[in-house]
Design a protein around this motif. Sequence first.
Motif, PDB file in Angstrom:
ATOM      1  N   ASN A 133       9.383   5.087  -0.903  1.00  0.00           N
ATOM      2  CA  ASN A 133       8.441   5.622  -1.873  1.00  0.00           C
ATOM      3  C   ASN A 133       8.810   5.280  -3.317  1.00  0.00           C
ATOM      4  O   ASN A 133       8.014   5.475  -4.225  1.00  0.00           O
ATOM      5  CB  ASN A 133       8.336   7.146  -1.721  1.00  0.00           C
ATOM      6  CG  ASN A 133       7.731   7.545  -0.384  1.00  0.00           C
ATOM      7  OD1 ASN A 133       7.048   6.744   0.252  1.00  0.00           O
ATOM      8  ND2 ASN A 133       7.997   8.760   0.056  1.00  0.00           N
ATOM      9  N   PHE A 134      10.041   4.790  -3.532  1.00  0.00           N
ATOM     10  CA  PHE A 134      10.448   4.454  -4.897  1.00  0.00           C
ATOM     11  C   PHE A 134       9.819   3.137  -5.365  1.00  0.00           C
ATOM     12  O   PHE A 134       9.933   2.779  -6.528  1.00  0.00           O
ATOM     13  CB  PHE A 134      11.979   4.389  -5.019  1.00  0.00           C
ATOM     14  CG  PHE A 134      12.653   3.464  -4.041  1.00  0.00           C
ATOM     15  CD1 PHE A 134      12.768   2.117  -4.298  1.00  0.00           C
ATOM     16  CD2 PHE A 134      13.191   3.961  -2.853  1.00  0.00           C
ATOM     17  CE1 PHE A 134      13.400   1.274  -3.403  1.00  0.00           C
ATOM     18  CE2 PHE A 134      13.831   3.123  -1.958  1.00  0.00           C
ATOM     19  CZ  PHE A 134      13.937   1.776  -2.232  1.00  0.00           C
ATOM     20  N   ASN A 135       9.161   2.395  -4.476  1.00  0.00           N
ATOM     21  CA  ASN A 135       8.424   1.197  -4.868  1.00  0.00           C
ATOM     22  C   ASN A 135       7.026   1.571  -5.338  1.00  0.00           C
ATOM     23  O   ASN A 135       6.497   2.632  -4.995  1.00  0.00           O
ATOM     24  CB  ASN A 135       8.319   0.217  -3.703  1.00  0.00           C
ATOM     25  CG  ASN A 135       9.465  -0.776  -3.691  1.00  0.00           C
ATOM     26  OD1 ASN A 135      10.445  -0.617  -4.410  1.00  0.00           O
ATOM     27  ND2 ASN A 135       9.339  -1.808  -2.868  1.00  0.00           N
ATOM     28  N   GLU A 136       6.405   0.668  -6.081  1.00  0.00           N
ATOM     29  CA  GLU A 136       5.021   0.829  -6.502  1.00  0.00           C
ATOM     30  C   GLU A 136       4.101   0.138  -5.510  1.00  0.00           C
ATOM     31  O   GLU A 136       4.544  -0.609  -4.626  1.00  0.00           O
ATOM     32  CB  GLU A 136       4.833   0.239  -7.901  1.00  0.00           C
ATOM     33  CG  GLU A 136       5.639   0.936  -8.988  1.00  0.00           C
ATOM     34  CD  GLU A 136       5.079   2.289  -9.358  1.00  0.00           C
ATOM     35  OE1 GLU A 136       3.966   2.631  -8.909  1.00  0.00           O
ATOM     36  OE2 GLU A 136       5.763   3.022 -10.094  1.00  0.00           O
ATOM     37  N   SER A 137       2.799   0.332  -5.666  1.00  0.00           N
ATOM     38  CA  SER A 137       1.812  -0.334  -4.818  1.00  0.00           C
ATOM     39  C   SER A 137       0.640  -0.762  -5.688  1.00  0.00           C
ATOM     40  O   SER A 137       0.539  -0.389  -6.861  1.00  0.00           O
ATOM     41  CB  SER A 137       1.336   0.601  -3.696  1.00  0.00           C
ATOM     42  OG  SER A 137       0.735   1.765  -4.241  1.00  0.00           O
ATOM     43  N   GLY A 138      -0.243  -1.584  -5.109  1.00  0.00           N
ATOM     44  CA  GLY A 138      -1.448  -1.992  -5.800  1.00  0.00           C
ATOM     45  C   GLY A 138      -1.190  -2.701  -7.110  1.00  0.00           C
ATOM     46  O   GLY A 138      -0.262  -3.493  -7.260  1.00  0.00           O
ATOM     47  N   THR A 140       0.838  -1.199   0.000  1.00  0.00           N
ATOM     48  CA  THR A 140       0.000   0.000   0.000  1.00  0.00           C
ATOM     49  C   THR A 140       0.874   1.251   0.000  1.00  0.00           C
ATOM     50  O   THR A 140       2.003   1.225   0.497  1.00  0.00           O
ATOM     51  CB  THR A 140      -0.913   0.041   1.242  1.00  0.00           C
ATOM     52  OG1 THR A 140      -0.097   0.188   2.420  1.00  0.00           O
ATOM     53  CG2 THR A 140      -1.729  -1.229   1.356  1.00  0.00           C
ATOM     54  N   PRO A 141       0.379   2.359  -0.537  1.00  0.00           N
ATOM     55  CA  PRO A 141       1.150   3.606  -0.501  1.00  0.00           C
ATOM     56  C   PRO A 141       1.486   4.028   0.930  1.00  0.00           C
ATOM     57  O   PRO A 141       2.582   4.526   1.193  1.00  0.00           O
ATOM     58  CB  PRO A 141       0.215   4.619  -1.166  1.00  0.00           C
ATOM     59  CG  PRO A 141      -0.718   3.806  -2.012  1.00  0.00           C
ATOM     60  CD  PRO A 141      -0.902   2.519  -1.269  1.00  0.00           C
ATOM     61  N   GLU A 142       0.550   3.800   1.858  1.00  0.00           N
ATOM     62  CA  GLU A 142       0.784   4.189   3.249  1.00  0.00           C
ATOM     63  C   GLU A 142       1.921   3.367   3.859  1.00  0.00           C
ATOM     64  O   GLU A 142       2.754   3.883   4.604  1.00  0.00           O
ATOM     65  CB  GLU A 142      -0.499   3.993   4.064  1.00  0.00           C
ATOM     66  CG  GLU A 142      -1.672   4.874   3.643  1.00  0.00           C
ATOM     67  CD  GLU A 142      -2.400   4.354   2.417  1.00  0.00           C
ATOM     68  OE1 GLU A 142      -3.220   5.100   1.850  1.00  0.00           O
ATOM     69  OE2 GLU A 142      -2.144   3.196   2.015  1.00  0.00           O
ATOM     70  N   GLY A 143       1.943   2.077   3.543  1.00  0.00           N
ATOM     71  CA  GLY A 143       2.996   1.220   4.064  1.00  0.00           C
ATOM     72  C   GLY A 143       4.363   1.607   3.542  1.00  0.00           C
ATOM     73  O   GLY A 143       5.358   1.620   4.283  1.00  0.00           O
ATOM     74  N   PRO A 171       2.815   0.609  10.870  1.00  0.00           N
ATOM     75  CA  PRO A 171       1.745   1.370  11.524  1.00  0.00           C
ATOM     76  C   PRO A 171       0.463   1.469  10.706  1.00  0.00           C
ATOM     77  O   PRO A 171      -0.629   1.511  11.266  1.00  0.00           O
ATOM     78  CB  PRO A 171       2.389   2.750  11.729  1.00  0.00           C
ATOM     79  CG  PRO A 171       3.854   2.462  11.808  1.00  0.00           C
ATOM     80  CD  PRO A 171       4.099   1.328  10.861  1.00  0.00           C
ATOM     81  N   SER A 172       0.589   1.492   9.382  1.00  0.00           N
ATOM     82  CA  SER A 172      -0.599   1.641   8.534  1.00  0.00           C
ATOM     83  C   SER A 172      -1.287   0.313   8.234  1.00  0.00           C
ATOM     84  O   SER A 172      -2.365   0.294   7.621  1.00  0.00           O
ATOM     85  CB  SER A 172      -0.217   2.318   7.211  1.00  0.00           C
ATOM     86  OG  SER A 172       0.733   1.531   6.514  1.00  0.00           O
ATOM     87  N   ASP A 173      -0.709  -0.810   8.655  1.00  0.00           N
ATOM     88  CA  ASP A 173      -1.309  -2.118   8.386  1.00  0.00           C
ATOM     89  C   ASP A 173      -2.639  -2.277   9.112  1.00  0.00           C
ATOM     90  O   ASP A 173      -2.814  -1.790  10.238  1.00  0.00           O
ATOM     91  CB  ASP A 173      -0.364  -3.245   8.826  1.00  0.00           C
ATOM     92  CG  ASP A 173       0.771  -3.480   7.840  1.00  0.00           C
ATOM     93  OD1 ASP A 173       0.789  -2.816   6.784  1.00  0.00           O
ATOM     94  OD2 ASP A 173       1.658  -4.302   8.135  1.00  0.00           O
ATOM     95  N   ARG A 174      -3.557  -2.972   8.456  1.00  0.00           N
ATOM     96  CA  ARG A 174      -4.834  -3.329   9.043  1.00  0.00           C
ATOM     97  C   ARG A 174      -5.058  -4.823   8.811  1.00  0.00           C
ATOM     98  O   ARG A 174      -4.291  -5.470   8.101  1.00  0.00           O
ATOM     99  CB  ARG A 174      -5.974  -2.513   8.402  1.00  0.00           C
ATOM    100  CG  ARG A 174      -5.830  -1.002   8.588  1.00  0.00           C
ATOM    101  CD  ARG A 174      -5.940  -0.601  10.049  1.00  0.00           C
ATOM    102  NE  ARG A 174      -5.817   0.838  10.244  1.00  0.00           N
ATOM    103  CZ  ARG A 174      -4.693   1.463  10.570  1.00  0.00           C
ATOM    104  NH1 ARG A 174      -3.574   0.762  10.722  1.00  0.00           N
ATOM    105  NH2 ARG A 174      -4.663   2.764  10.735  1.00  0.00           N
ATOM    106  N   ALA A 175      -6.119  -5.381   9.345  1.00  0.00           N
ATOM    107  CA  ALA A 175      -6.375  -6.808   9.185  1.00  0.00           C
ATOM    108  C   ALA A 175      -6.437  -7.194   7.715  1.00  0.00           C
ATOM    109  O   ALA A 175      -5.941  -8.240   7.304  1.00  0.00           O
ATOM    110  CB  ALA A 175      -7.674  -7.178   9.908  1.00  0.00           C
ATOM    111  N   GLU A 176      -7.009  -6.309   6.892  1.00  0.00           N
ATOM    112  CA  GLU A 176      -7.149  -6.626   5.475  1.00  0.00           C
ATOM    113  C   GLU A 176      -5.816  -6.556   4.719  1.00  0.00           C
ATOM    114  O   GLU A 176      -5.700  -7.058   3.593  1.00  0.00           O
ATOM    115  CB  GLU A 176      -8.165  -5.699   4.814  1.00  0.00           C
ATOM    116  CG  GLU A 176      -7.881  -4.210   4.977  1.00  0.00           C
ATOM    117  CD  GLU A 176      -8.534  -3.603   6.208  1.00  0.00           C
ATOM    118  OE1 GLU A 176      -8.739  -2.376   6.204  1.00  0.00           O
ATOM    119  OE2 GLU A 176      -8.848  -4.356   7.162  1.00  0.00           O
ATOM    120  N   THR A 177      -4.797  -5.943   5.335  1.00  0.00           N
ATOM    121  CA  THR A 177      -3.489  -5.844   4.680  1.00  0.00           C
ATOM    122  C   THR A 177      -2.888  -7.223   4.439  1.00  0.00           C
ATOM    123  O   THR A 177      -2.197  -7.443   3.434  1.00  0.00           O
ATOM    124  CB  THR A 177      -2.522  -5.010   5.539  1.00  0.00           C
ATOM    125  OG1 THR A 177      -3.090  -3.721   5.786  1.00  0.00           O
ATOM    126  CG2 THR A 177      -1.173  -4.844   4.834  1.00  0.00           C
TER     127      THR A 177
END
Length: 523
Positions: free
Chosen positions: A303-308, A293-296, A334-340
């Motif tokens: 930030n140089f990695n992609e997400s999604g 995820t972008p937040e992760g 910190p930004s992880d959630r159960a759905e992560t």
Amino acid sequence: MKVHLINPSHVSFGIGVITPRWLYVLASATPATYGEPRLVDETLEPLDLTTIHAGDIVGIGIHTGNALRGYEVGTAARAAGATVVFGGIHATLYPDEAAERGGAHAVVTGDGEQAWPAVLRDCAANKLQPRYDGGKIEAETFLPGRWDLLPAGKYMWASVQTVRGCPKHCSFCSVWRTDGQRPRQRHVDRVIEEVVDLRRRGFRFIALADDNFYPVTLEDLRMAGRRQDPSELERLQALRAERFSLMEGLAQLPDDTVFFTQITMEAAEDAEFLDAMRRAHIKGALVGVEAVTPEGLKDIYKNFNESGESLVERLREFRKHGVHVLGSFIFGLPSDRAETFDATLAVAERADITFAQFVMLTPFPGTLDFATWEKSLGSEPPQIDGIPVSRHWLIPQGLRPKVYIEHPKMSADEIRQRTQAVWDRYYAFGNVWKRSGSAVKSVKSRLAFVLISKIYRQMYANTGIATDSARVNRSARWARLMAVPCRRLFAGRPLPHLTVRTSAASAPAGGSDVVVLPLLRRP
């Protein structure tokens, strides 16, 4: 006086995955006047303390994960009358701790190739100093391993280093702070010599044990090209050219040679580099995906990695160019959630990666994450068995937490259980068998793929995540049983007469030539 070099470990599997390179490099650095060093790798078998006697010198290399066992070995060796010397990344970060906890008479910080002979000379002359600064040596002084000392049939993969240092600054990694951000690239000829030596000894699977095999990205070149001063661009272009020269040399090895390395995700946009990797028999790479995820990614300064969906497509580029990926993911940000957890598993399954590892966020010394976490604990951090949690590597393994940083939404046990569940689902037999069909072709190779997947899970998931000591011990026993047939799958035929052809760039005047490299022997 006998010289011992010891790689400590609390868990022994009987067979090692990759040779502990530092052990054999320091053996190369040991002058012949001190005799042949005795090498002990406890990932194979535990140390026999009766082999250490008064007057011996014991060198122990530690990282944070095996520091506690290293201190146990050092204390016992000192009690036996030996002179104890610590080195390695953890001793570099905490030299005083090695003396206080491990019985060290001396500590080497930084690189060891040049400092270790000085330690031995001073010890023999009764002038041993408490501290030796090995610094960051230049690449031309890197040493090959003493591979003639390898125990027969004990390792699946050999290891060769081509570069130290990484220009990135990921928050969870200490490499750029301890090895530096300036890539120190070893000369192509020295790398090829060592690889040929290992191939002649029967190793066809070789890990390129580099901090980052891809130290110059296309974006680095674009940014340098915008500067008025061309010097930085020229420097980066030279580093990149050396990488290609190295890969041209590796391409001369027999077709059954398999290299594995680790690189950053940015290599996915560099088709020329990936194609050169394929020609060089670099058939696999550990890629730090970390977060989906972008937040992760923002959490870890990546930030140089992609997400999604962009991340899925980027990872697929490696396979399109013939490079299999071992994807590395981190849980507990910190930004992880159960759905992560489900989202991460979905990416790992859809992105055509061949293997995956799922680790829980752990604050390791030398990292920005550790500094932030340690500061957040205040002057009186919580203790376990009388040890501050900020020194978690000193806590007995049975009491050691699996998750250290308090999460805003999930408990530590929930993170651990969800992480274990992702391992279980990704390495379920049906999923592994399905992946094997796209990775290899023959039934024999597919069965080998399943065996390798299962032993990887046993060695790196169950022994590292499980809290039940019985499960940990059971996993270690299963790993030992599976390791023997697995090692045979990796075994190669010795090639004592192997020769290689240099590239035109490094050949003598008059063009390319065949270079017959003698089998490296101790003078």
